[in-house]
Scaffold this active site. Structure first.
Site, PDB file in Angstrom:
ATOM      1  N   HIS A 147      36.136  58.627  73.165  1.00  0.00           N
ATOM      2  CA  HIS A 147      35.500  59.120  71.485  1.00  0.00           C
ATOM      3  C   HIS A 147      36.001  58.412  71.190  1.00  0.00           C
ATOM      4  CE1 HIS A 147      35.490  61.106  67.483  1.00  0.00           C
ATOM      5  NE2 HIS A 147      35.533  61.649  68.484  1.00  0.00           N
ATOM      6  N   GLU A 254      30.111  58.286  71.428  1.00  0.00           N
ATOM      7  CA  GLU A 254      31.022  58.654  72.920  1.00  0.00           C
ATOM      8  C   GLU A 254      30.221  59.311  74.662  1.00  0.00           C
ATOM      9  OE1 GLU A 254      32.816  62.018  71.212  1.00  0.00           O
ATOM     10  OE2 GLU A 254      32.531  61.559  69.370  1.00  0.00           O
TER      11      GLU A 254
END
Length: 281
Positions: A147, A254
């Site tokens: 992330h 991500e």
């Protein structure tokens, strides 16, 4: 190479420096918080308010072994268990090519059927991999993401190249499938500037162009064909206590196994999700 365990922004980190880069990894969440290649500015954005045991906002949180909401348990924490666990540094070495190589794992088991480890190769370029092992006797579902919070001078002046022509699921429109036309750019008119998308079947690299800094960053995934793009926009960003005005200075891109790219691991099977990040200029 220099390595020490120290405090950074009030949390315990491993700080490593070589001739090619400086990096910081949190003991909480095993989270890469900072990577600064020699002669370059910081690559990742990190909130000035890091408050464990809350998940740390910034760097590269590890969403594992599920991405987003748990598929069956609404009480389970969002984005899994790895990003709020204590991690240990199992190995660190300086490679012949000058890169620092780290291997990390959680201090305790996080899932009865799955084990996980993380590897980092840190230098002028960055590689990061998270490997899941099915150590149980039944099939285990797996969704996950690296992330990354990429630091930008001004999100309203960035472009994401490499997504043109790709379908994406728009979480802000009940998951409706849309087709990306041209490069992605910040759009005040769409969802008030918010963006929460999963691009599907992204095999090639994408390039984040920061027009204010004059910097381009290339991101390539291996082991995952989903690409998540998230920014809270001004209204939501100001409402998030550890974001505030910082919403304008990052974008989350991500690499992921999510959406249509979730996996099912058979007993004894392993899977690795990896990202490679290169500063082009």
């Amino acid at each position: 190479m220099r390595m020490e365990q120290t405090q950074w922004r009030g949390i315990a980190v491993w700080e490593l420096q070589s001739a090619d880069a400086l990096a910081r990894i949190s003991c909480f969440g095993g989270q890469l918080l900072s990577w600064q290649p020699a002669g370059a500015s910081e690559v990742f954005w990190c909130s000035p308010q890091l408050q464990p045991p809350r998940p740390l906002r910034g760097g590269v949180p590890l969403c594992w072994p599920w991405f987003g909401k748990h598929p069956h348990d609404p009480q389970a924490p969002a984005h899994g268990l790895a990003r709020t666990a204590a991690w240990q540094l199992d190995r660190v070495q300086l490679l012949e090519d000058g890169r620092m190589h780290l291997r990390l794992s959680p201090l305790a088991s996080l899932h009865p059927g799955l084990a996980v480890e993380q590897q980092l190769w840190i230098g002028r370029h960055l590689e990061q991999a998270i490997t899941s092992h099915n150590v149980g006797s039944q099939v285990e579902p797996l969704s996950q993401a690296l992330h990354s919070y990429f630091q930008v001078a001004d999100i309203t002046a960035v472009r994401l190249l490499g997504v043109d022509g790709h379908r994406y699921s728009d979480a802000l429109a009940d998951g409706r499938l849309e087709l990306q036309q041209g490069d992605w750019q910040f759009d005040h008119q769409q969802h008030g500037g918010r963006c929460d998308r999963i691009y599907l079947d992204v095999a090639g690299p994408v390039i984040l162009a920061d027009c204010v800094q004059g910097r381009r960053l290339q991101l390539q995934a291996q082991g995952g064909r989903a690409l998540v793009l998230w920014t809270p926009g001004p209204e939501l960003g100001q409402q998030i206590s550890d974001v505030g005005s910082g919403w304008q200075h990052y974008v989350c891109i991500e690499v992921a196994n999510a959406g249509t790219d979730t996996r099912q691991l058979l007993p004894g099977q392993s899977h690795t999700l990896q990202q490679s990040i290169h500063l082009l200029d």
